[in-house]
Scaffold this motif. Structure first.
Motif, PDB file in Angstrom:
ATOM      1  N   LYS A   1      40.980  48.171  30.495  1.00 35.70           N
ATOM      2  CA  LYS A   1      42.176  47.471  29.986  1.00 35.70           C
ATOM      3  C   LYS A   1      43.186  46.904  30.966  1.00 35.70           C
ATOM      4  CE  LYS A   1      42.421  50.124  25.478  1.00 35.70           C
ATOM      5  NZ  LYS A   1      41.538  49.187  25.150  1.00 35.70           N
ATOM      6  N   ALA A   2      43.666  45.799  30.745  1.00 32.60           N
ATOM      7  CA  ALA A   2      44.554  45.299  31.555  1.00 32.60           C
ATOM      8  C   ALA A   2      45.869  45.784  31.701  1.00 32.60           C
ATOM      9  CB  ALA A   2      44.753  43.585  31.585  1.00 32.60           C
ATOM     10  N   SER A   3      46.141  47.231  31.696  1.00 33.52           N
ATOM     11  CA  SER A   3      47.318  48.027  31.498  1.00 33.52           C
ATOM     12  C   SER A   3      47.219  49.162  32.360  1.00 33.52           C
ATOM     13  CB  SER A   3      47.463  48.465  30.048  1.00 33.52           C
ATOM     14  OG  SER A   3      46.251  49.261  29.843  1.00 33.52           O
ATOM     15  N   GLY A   4      48.158  49.870  32.454  1.00 31.51           N
ATOM     16  CA  GLY A   4      48.264  50.908  33.468  1.00 31.51           C
ATOM     17  C   GLY A   4      48.175  50.614  35.041  1.00 31.51           C
ATOM     18  N   SER A   5      47.195  50.908  35.657  1.00 28.44           N
ATOM     19  CA  SER A   5      47.253  50.511  37.067  1.00 28.44           C
ATOM     20  C   SER A   5      46.391  48.915  36.993  1.00 28.44           C
ATOM     21  CB  SER A   5      46.300  51.615  37.786  1.00 28.44           C
ATOM     22  OG  SER A   5      45.079  51.467  37.333  1.00 28.44           O
ATOM     23  N   LEU A   6      46.147  48.478  36.074  1.00 31.36           N
ATOM     24  CA  LEU A   6      45.642  46.989  35.952  1.00 31.36           C
ATOM     25  C   LEU A   6      46.627  46.081  35.412  1.00 31.36           C
ATOM     26  CD1 LEU A   6      42.027  47.340  35.436  1.00 31.36           C
ATOM     27  CD2 LEU A   6      43.027  46.929  37.462  1.00 31.36           C
TER      28      LEU A   6
ATOM     29  N   LEU B   1      47.192  42.396  35.940  1.00 33.01           N
ATOM     30  CA  LEU B   1      46.170  41.512  35.500  1.00 33.01           C
ATOM     31  C   LEU B   1      46.696  40.787  33.803  1.00 33.01           C
ATOM     32  CD1 LEU B   1      43.018  43.009  36.132  1.00 33.01           C
ATOM     33  CD2 LEU B   1      43.882  40.991  36.999  1.00 33.01           C
ATOM     34  N   SER B   2      47.677  41.571  33.264  1.00 26.72           N
ATOM     35  CA  SER B   2      47.592  41.162  32.096  1.00 26.72           C
ATOM     36  C   SER B   2      48.127  39.558  31.637  1.00 26.72           C
ATOM     37  CB  SER B   2      48.437  42.172  31.004  1.00 26.72           C
ATOM     38  OG  SER B   2      49.815  42.245  31.834  1.00 26.72           O
ATOM     39  N   ASN B   3      49.186  39.360  32.689  1.00 26.93           N
ATOM     40  CA  ASN B   3      49.142  37.519  32.543  1.00 26.93           C
ATOM     41  C   ASN B   3      48.243  36.933  33.090  1.00 26.93           C
ATOM     42  OD1 ASN B   3      50.090  38.471  34.842  1.00 26.93           O
ATOM     43  ND2 ASN B   3      52.304  37.983  34.826  1.00 26.93           N
ATOM     44  N   ARG B   4      47.544  37.341  34.063  1.00 22.47           N
ATOM     45  CA  ARG B   4      46.413  36.481  34.605  1.00 22.47           C
ATOM     46  C   ARG B   4      45.043  36.331  33.765  1.00 22.47           C
ATOM     47  NH1 ARG B   4      45.260  37.411  40.697  1.00 22.47           N
ATOM     48  NH2 ARG B   4      46.576  39.457  40.762  1.00 22.47           N
TER      49      ARG B   4
ATOM     50  N   GLU C   1      48.461  40.540  24.221  1.00 24.56           N
ATOM     51  CA  GLU C   1      49.390  41.507  24.976  1.00 24.56           C
ATOM     52  C   GLU C   1      49.135  42.704  24.148  1.00 24.56           C
ATOM     53  OE1 GLU C   1      53.428  39.793  24.469  1.00 24.56           O
ATOM     54  OE2 GLU C   1      52.661  38.180  25.740  1.00 24.56           O
ATOM     55  N   ALA C   2      48.696  43.015  22.900  1.00 24.72           N
ATOM     56  CA  ALA C   2      48.842  43.851  22.070  1.00 24.72           C
ATOM     57  C   ALA C   2      47.626  45.133  22.903  1.00 24.72           C
ATOM     58  CB  ALA C   2      48.439  43.715  20.782  1.00 24.72           C
ATOM     59  N   ASN C   3      46.500  44.428  23.089  1.00 24.73           N
ATOM     60  CA  ASN C   3      45.450  45.183  23.708  1.00 24.73           C
ATOM     61  C   ASN C   3      44.479  44.122  24.478  1.00 24.73           C
ATOM     62  OD1 ASN C   3      43.803  47.558  23.975  1.00 24.73           O
ATOM     63  ND2 ASN C   3      43.189  47.625  21.880  1.00 24.73           N
ATOM     64  N   LEU C   4      45.021  43.923  25.709  1.00 18.43           N
ATOM     65  CA  LEU C   4      43.872  43.179  26.529  1.00 18.43           C
ATOM     66  C   LEU C   4      43.048  43.963  27.057  1.00 18.43           C
ATOM     67  CD1 LEU C   4      43.418  40.364  27.771  1.00 18.43           C
ATOM     68  CD2 LEU C   4      45.237  40.799  29.286  1.00 18.43           C
TER      69      LEU C   4
ATOM     70  N   TYR D   1      39.909  51.227  48.440  1.00 22.17           N
ATOM     71  CA  TYR D   1      40.294  50.184  47.589  1.00 22.17           C
ATOM     72  C   TYR D   1      39.009  49.453  46.969  1.00 22.17           C
ATOM     73  CZ  TYR D   1      45.008  50.745  49.157  1.00 22.17           C
ATOM     74  OH  TYR D   1      46.303  51.189  49.047  1.00 22.17           O
ATOM     75  N   LEU D   2      39.049  48.801  45.738  1.00 21.85           N
ATOM     76  CA  LEU D   2      38.038  48.281  45.194  1.00 21.85           C
ATOM     77  C   LEU D   2      38.341  46.522  45.061  1.00 21.85           C
ATOM     78  CD1 LEU D   2      36.705  50.608  42.587  1.00 21.85           C
ATOM     79  CD2 LEU D   2      35.815  50.006  44.619  1.00 21.85           C
ATOM     80  N   TYR D   3      37.370  45.719  45.238  1.00 22.86           N
ATOM     81  CA  TYR D   3      37.933  44.400  45.078  1.00 22.86           C
ATOM     82  C   TYR D   3      36.914  43.689  44.302  1.00 22.86           C
ATOM     83  CZ  TYR D   3      40.082  45.746  49.601  1.00 22.86           C
ATOM     84  OH  TYR D   3      40.861  46.298  50.503  1.00 22.86           O
ATOM     85  N   TRP D   4      37.310  42.372  43.638  1.00 21.57           N
ATOM     86  CA  TRP D   4      36.393  41.829  42.839  1.00 21.57           C
ATOM     87  C   TRP D   4      37.135  40.376  42.704  1.00 21.57           C
ATOM     88  CZ3 TRP D   4      38.374  45.846  40.171  1.00 21.57           C
ATOM     89  CH2 TRP D   4      39.380  45.327  38.907  1.00 21.57           C
ATOM     90  N   PRO D   5      36.341  39.288  42.979  1.00 27.24           N
ATOM     91  CA  PRO D   5      37.074  37.835  42.717  1.00 27.24           C
ATOM     92  C   PRO D   5      37.649  37.700  41.243  1.00 27.24           C
ATOM     93  CG  PRO D   5      34.824  37.896  43.383  1.00 27.24           C
ATOM     94  CD  PRO D   5      35.120  39.018  42.893  1.00 27.24           C
ATOM     95  N   GLN D   6      38.776  37.332  40.992  1.00 30.97           N
ATOM     96  CA  GLN D   6      39.466  37.058  39.903  1.00 30.97           C
ATOM     97  C   GLN D   6      38.584  36.144  38.725  1.00 30.97           C
ATOM     98  OE1 GLN D   6      43.538  35.943  39.936  1.00 30.97           O
ATOM     99  NE2 GLN D   6      43.672  35.393  37.791  1.00 30.97           N
ATOM    100  N   GLU D   7      37.855  34.961  39.328  1.00 28.04           N
ATOM    101  CA  GLU D   7      36.816  34.457  38.525  1.00 28.04           C
ATOM    102  C   GLU D   7      35.888  35.301  38.029  1.00 28.04           C
ATOM    103  OE1 GLU D   7      37.720  33.687  41.469  1.00 28.04           O
ATOM    104  OE2 GLU D   7      35.768  33.352  42.939  1.00 28.04           O
ATOM    105  N   ARG D   8      35.679  36.334  38.462  1.00 25.49           N
ATOM    106  CA  ARG D   8      34.407  37.210  37.910  1.00 25.49           C
ATOM    107  C   ARG D   8      34.998  37.994  36.739  1.00 25.49           C
ATOM    108  NH1 ARG D   8      29.811  35.407  39.758  1.00 25.49           N
ATOM    109  NH2 ARG D   8      29.407  35.666  42.121  1.00 25.49           N
ATOM    110  N   ILE D   9      36.150  37.938  36.284  1.00 28.47           N
ATOM    111  CA  ILE D   9      36.600  38.621  35.058  1.00 28.47           C
ATOM    112  C   ILE D   9      36.222  38.094  33.773  1.00 28.47           C
ATOM    113  CG2 ILE D   9      38.758  39.070  33.612  1.00 28.47           C
ATOM    114  CD1 ILE D   9      40.305  39.636  36.195  1.00 28.47           C
ATOM    115  N   ASN D  10      35.396  38.707  33.070  1.00 23.69           N
ATOM    116  CA  ASN D  10      34.910  38.208  31.822  1.00 23.69           C
ATOM    117  C   ASN D  10      36.062  38.668  30.486  1.00 23.69           C
ATOM    118  OD1 ASN D  10      32.923  37.327  30.012  1.00 23.69           O
ATOM    119  ND2 ASN D  10      32.608  39.329  29.343  1.00 23.69           N
ATOM    120  N   THR D  11      36.508  37.747  30.080  1.00 25.56           N
ATOM    121  CA  THR D  11      37.413  37.920  28.941  1.00 25.56           C
ATOM    122  C   THR D  11      36.759  38.017  27.634  1.00 25.56           C
ATOM    123  OG1 THR D  11      38.361  35.843  28.935  1.00 25.56           O
ATOM    124  CG2 THR D  11      39.501  37.509  29.986  1.00 25.56           C
ATOM    125  N   PHE D  12      37.021  38.817  26.542  1.00 19.18           N
ATOM    126  CA  PHE D  12      36.013  38.827  25.433  1.00 19.18           C
ATOM    127  C   PHE D  12      36.709  37.767  24.557  1.00 19.18           C
ATOM    128  CE2 PHE D  12      35.926  43.324  27.113  1.00 19.18           C
ATOM    129  CZ  PHE D  12      34.553  43.305  27.316  1.00 19.18           C
TER     130      PHE D  12
END
Ligand code: ADP
Ligand code: MG
Length: 349
Positions: A242-247, A250-253, A265-268, A336-347
């Motif tokens: 979830k893009a909330s809490g420590s992420l 990310l919610s606007n990205r 915004e409700a549940n990303l 620390y964990l890293y990943w490229p932004q373009e690797r994010i898969n949105t549903f």
């Protein structure tokens, strides 16, 4: 020969429950299709409706664009191979294989000739006179396959055909199934609950959950971008976060082109593959999050790293064995964990 199958709003209701719920999908002729999903999601019911062993409650089934919904199994041009092979124990292999021709009234000479051809096709010619009880699991499977093929079906339907075999034989027999399908150019629809099996075999995979289709596509396309959190979790190798809490950052990205913003915004949520996460940045544009290591596991080619983010979300990553330092990364440590932004898969749904 070889047939396309199309399901149109195909539905099965048992006791007022839609166990297959208005599904729509097309299987191309000559393709290897796997119907994949957890136990109880409606795979066998779907297969039995295609075979004609189960009445369709609503909707249609088309074979080569012909509506076969009300036809008997034998009128359809499909052949089914059952999970337990359902061989006749009192008949030898030749009689088991030729049985379908016998009930169609084909003479003994012709049906034995064709059965012998089928036995050769599945490399069982020298076992023609043996009874099922004298055969190994893999050999019984070959006989069941020969028996399904003898009526020259357009579509071969296989319900968990490898589940009775030990893991070693399962991998060998799945190769044989695929080779045979390619050699004959037939359409195969193969039910399995194993994503590994479906990924190894399928040109097209259909992922089902609770009587509905979650995603249809090549195994690679499904693995690359699962449509739903269910698919991402079921096929494995993905983190659903979830893009909330420590992420929260990310919610606007994380942009989902097919959804409306209010919903986002409700549940990303999104997914990221476990093998796309590293413990070292590859670029200053990488997404970076702090995590605590819960456990590490050696899995030969890679280490499986289980971590927890500051907001309590779990995250799993695969780290290549050759670059994994067991002294730097162990349970209880922070990193620390890293990943490229373009690797994010949105549903998409
Ligand atoms: P799968 O093959 O994916 O494990 P099935 O198609 O066998 O799932 O079953 C889907 C659902 O339909 C399950 O909940 C199962 O209990 C139910 N079901 C299957 N066959 C029958 C039947 N003959 N009568 C009532 N319910 C059934
Ligand atoms: Mg089943």
């Amino acid at each position: 020969m070889s047939g396309s199958i199309e399901l149109v709003q195909t539905t099965k209701v048992y006791d007022q429950v839609s166990v297959v719920d208005a599904i729509n999908v097309k299987v191309e002729k000559g393709s290897y299709c796997c119907l994949l999903g957890p136990s109880g999601c409606g795979k066998s019911t779907t297969l039995r409706m295609i075979a004609g062993h189960e009445a369709v409650t609503e909707g249609d089934i088309l074979l080569n664009d012909r509506n076969v919904t009300r036809l008997t199994p034998r009128q359809r041009g499909t052949a089914m191979m059952f999970q337990d092979y359902a061989l006749f124990p009192h008949m030898n292999c030749l009689d088991n294989v030729s049985y379908g021709l016998k009930v169609s009234g084909v003479s003994k000479l012709v049906r034995y000739e064709q059965a012998n051809e089928m036995l050769s096709l599945v490399n069982m010619a020298e076992h023609a006179n043996k009874f099922p009880g004298q055969l190994s699991g893999g050999q019984q499977q070959r006989i069941a396959l020969a028996r399904a093929l003898i009526c020259k079906p357009d579509v071969v339907l296989l319900d968990e055909p490898l589940s009775a075999l030990d893991p070693f034989l399962r991998i060998q027999m799945r190769k044989e199934l695929k080779q045979l399908q390619q050699k004959l150019g037939l359409t195969f629809i193969h039910v399995t609950h194993s994503q590994e099996e479906a990924f190894a075999l399928a040109d097209q995979a259909i992922v089902m959950s609770r009587g509905k289709i979650e995603q249809v596509g090549s195994p690679r396309a499904i693995f690359e971008s699962p449509n739903t959190p269910f698919v991402a979790n079921f096929i494995g190798g993905h983190n659903v976060l979830k893009a909330s809490g420590s992420l929260e950052f990310l919610s606007n990205r994380v942009v989902n082109p097919d959804s409306d913003d209010a919903l986002l915004e409700a549940n990303l949520s999104f997914s990221v593959r476990a093998d796309h996460i590293t413990t070292q940045p590859r670029s200053d544009k990488d997404i970076v999050v702090k995590a605590d290591v819960i456990s590490t596991e050696f899995q030969a080619q890679f280490y499986l790293l289980e971590c927890v983010l500051e907001d309590g979300q779990s995250i799993t990553c695969y780290q290549p064995e050759e670059s994994f330092d067991v002294h730097l990364i162990s349970s209880g440590k922070s990193l620390y964990l890293y990943w490229p932004q373009e690797r994010i898969n949105t549903f998409r749904c």
